[in-house]
Write an enzyme that holds these catalytic residues in place. Sequence first.
Site: not given
Length: 212
Positions: A119, A137-139, A157
């Site tokens: 993402t 997923g993000h981060d 994360e």
Amino acid sequence: MKEKILIYGAGGLGRELLSLIRATETFEVIGFLDDSVRRGTEIKGVKVLGGEDVLHGFDGKVNVVLAFGDPIAKAIRAKRLDSRYLQYPPIVHPTAILQDPASIRLGSGCVIAAGSILTTDIEIGEHTLVNINCTIGHDSRIGRCASLMPGVNVAGEVTIGNEVLIGSGASLINRIIIGDRATVGMGSVVLQDVPAASVVVGVPARPIQRNH
């Protein structure tokens, strides 16, 4: 004109990488390297050129991708190879989706296989394999020489250390940390941090032993 590349490892993952690279518009595989397969053996139309010693016969830099599913074996091989002769481009299958490519950092020699989705604000370490149909997923941050097997779901994360193996179909909840050289068993659901060098399995995932 396509860039020439060698695949180090002529086993099953090597054949998968061959088909992945053939789907790209960037690279052309000119041979396999493998220290345990007879020189001249032909695999899907590509010959095994020999082992590590072959690399010194090329003029200038040569592109190489490592086809080792085992993270520790991969890390050992990467450390042994002489970087003066080699460069490791990241390889991305054309059906993989990098949703926000400007914010995604791909380390040298990493592989993103077919159907995977990354993402935003993600970092993938050098020589890390993201196999088919994974989602990240993000981060999230994934270290060097890790291997994510098919169908792994990494929430936002998440931090995954170096030389980590995540088995097929495993799911990692957001904000957890997987320590270096840990193993997550296939189908596991990870709801809490995993210590370095440990093995976890199950739903929810629980430790069963420690790696050396």
